[in-house]
Design a protein around this motif. Sequence first.
Motif, short mmCIF file in Angstrom:
data_model
loop_
_atom_site.label_atom_id
_atom_site.label_comp_id
_atom_site.label_asym_id
_atom_site.label_seq_id
_atom_site.Cartn_x
_atom_site.Cartn_y
_atom_site.Cartn_z
N MET A 49 42.30 3.38 18.12
CA MET A 49 42.37 4.25 19.28
C MET A 49 43.64 5.08 19.24
SD MET A 49 41.95 3.34 23.28
CE MET A 49 43.54 3.18 24.02
N LEU A 50 44.75 4.49 18.87
CA LEU A 50 46.01 5.21 18.83
C LEU A 50 45.99 6.28 17.74
CD1 LEU A 50 48.48 5.09 20.55
CD2 LEU A 50 49.50 3.52 18.94
N GLY A 51 45.35 5.98 16.62
CA GLY A 51 45.24 6.96 15.54
C GLY A 51 44.46 8.19 15.96
N LYS A 52 43.38 7.97 16.70
CA LYS A 52 42.58 9.09 17.19
C LYS A 52 43.36 9.92 18.18
CE LYS A 52 38.20 6.79 16.48
NZ LYS A 52 36.98 6.27 17.08
N PHE A 53 44.14 9.26 19.01
CA PHE A 53 44.98 9.98 19.97
C PHE A 53 45.99 10.86 19.24
CE2 PHE A 53 48.90 10.06 22.54
CZ PHE A 53 48.43 10.82 23.61
N PHE A 54 46.60 10.34 18.19
CA PHE A 54 47.58 11.12 17.43
C PHE A 54 46.92 12.30 16.70
CE2 PHE A 54 50.34 7.21 17.51
CZ PHE A 54 51.23 7.75 18.42
N VAL A 55 45.70 12.12 16.22
CA VAL A 55 44.97 13.23 15.59
C VAL A 55 44.75 14.33 16.61
CG1 VAL A 55 42.73 13.90 14.65
CG2 VAL A 55 43.88 11.86 13.79
N LYS A 56 44.34 13.96 17.81
CA LYS A 56 44.11 14.94 18.87
C LYS A 56 45.41 15.67 19.21
CE LYS A 56 42.63 15.24 23.66
NZ LYS A 56 41.29 15.76 23.76
N MET A 57 46.51 14.92 19.36
CA MET A 57 47.79 15.53 19.69
C MET A 57 48.27 16.45 18.56
SD MET A 57 48.47 14.51 22.72
CE MET A 57 50.19 14.46 23.14
N LEU A 58 48.07 16.05 17.33
CA LEU A 58 48.47 16.87 16.19
C LEU A 58 47.71 18.19 16.16
CD1 LEU A 58 50.08 17.13 13.50
CD2 LEU A 58 48.08 16.13 12.40
N LEU A 59 46.40 18.11 16.32
CA LEU A 59 45.59 19.33 16.29
C LEU A 59 45.95 20.27 17.43
CD1 LEU A 59 42.11 17.92 15.26
CD2 LEU A 59 43.64 19.35 13.91
N ASN A 60 46.15 19.72 18.62
CA ASN A 60 46.54 20.57 19.74
C ASN A 60 47.93 21.15 19.55
OD1 ASN A 60 44.16 20.41 21.19
ND2 ASN A 60 44.74 18.48 22.10
N GLY A 61 48.82 20.39 18.93
CA GLY A 61 50.15 20.90 18.65
C GLY A 61 50.15 22.00 17.61
N VAL A 62 49.25 21.91 16.65
CA VAL A 62 49.19 22.91 15.59
C VAL A 62 48.53 24.20 16.07
CG1 VAL A 62 48.07 23.42 13.37
CG2 VAL A 62 49.25 21.25 13.71
N PHE A 63 47.53 24.10 16.93
CA PHE A 63 46.78 25.29 17.33
C PHE A 63 47.15 25.82 18.72
CE2 PHE A 63 44.03 23.36 14.10
CZ PHE A 63 43.88 24.44 13.26
N ILE A 64 47.22 24.95 19.71
CA ILE A 64 47.40 25.40 21.09
C ILE A 64 48.83 25.82 21.38
CG2 ILE A 64 47.16 24.74 23.52
CD1 ILE A 64 44.50 25.15 22.07
N VAL A 65 49.81 25.07 20.90
CA VAL A 65 51.21 25.40 21.19
C VAL A 65 51.57 26.79 20.65
CG1 VAL A 65 53.61 24.74 20.73
CG2 VAL A 65 51.96 23.01 21.43
N PRO A 66 51.31 27.11 19.38
CA PRO A 66 51.63 28.46 18.92
C PRO A 66 50.82 29.54 19.65
CG PRO A 66 51.25 27.02 17.05
CD PRO A 66 50.87 26.26 18.27
N LEU A 67 49.58 29.22 19.99
CA LEU A 67 48.76 30.19 20.72
C LEU A 67 49.34 30.46 22.11
CD1 LEU A 67 46.21 31.91 20.57
CD2 LEU A 67 44.94 29.96 21.48
N LEU A 68 49.78 29.42 22.79
CA LEU A 68 50.43 29.60 24.09
C LEU A 68 51.69 30.45 23.96
CD1 LEU A 68 50.20 26.11 25.84
CD2 LEU A 68 49.34 28.27 26.72
N MET A 69 52.47 30.18 22.94
CA MET A 69 53.70 30.94 22.74
C MET A 69 53.41 32.39 22.37
SD MET A 69 56.03 28.08 20.83
CE MET A 69 57.41 29.19 20.60
N TYR A 70 52.30 32.64 21.69
CA TYR A 70 51.94 33.99 21.27
C TYR A 70 51.43 34.84 22.43
CZ TYR A 70 49.71 37.81 18.78
OH TYR A 70 49.33 39.05 18.36
N VAL A 71 50.53 34.28 23.25
CA VAL A 71 49.90 35.09 24.30
C VAL A 71 50.70 35.14 25.59
CG1 VAL A 71 47.58 34.75 23.36
CG2 VAL A 71 48.42 33.25 25.17
#
Length: 121
Positions: A1-23
């Motif tokens: 369960m913790l591994g899946k949570f970290f995968v989700k956090m990693l993907l959101n950190g890679v895609f959503i954070v830069p997108l938020l900073m860009y727009v």
Amino acid sequence: MLGKFFVKMLLNGVFIVPLLMYVTQATLIEALFGSYAFSIVSYIAIDQLLLRLTGNGVATLVDVVLAFAYFWMLEKFFFHWSFTFTNLAIIAIVFGIIEYFVHIYFQKDKGKIGRTSFDDN
């Protein structure tokens, strides 16, 4: 369960954070807070509960609608990032695309995320 949570956090950190900073004019800390706070809520409410009761399509649709509402309220009441409707829609849709594939990954292991089992055996 913790591994899946970290995968989700990693993907959101890679895609959503830069997108938020860009727009928007969000700083790195604001973008991290916004993305990760929503990811935690989404993981608990949607990935651990709703995804088990419904399917990937419904859970992804709820993720998109909830992401749109969450980031709109975050911008409106806390950070004043000056989102446009299009920018909000893009972020919500990108989040939904990520979540669609995360849900597929979560559902591959039926022993850990099933409709009736909440344990990690």
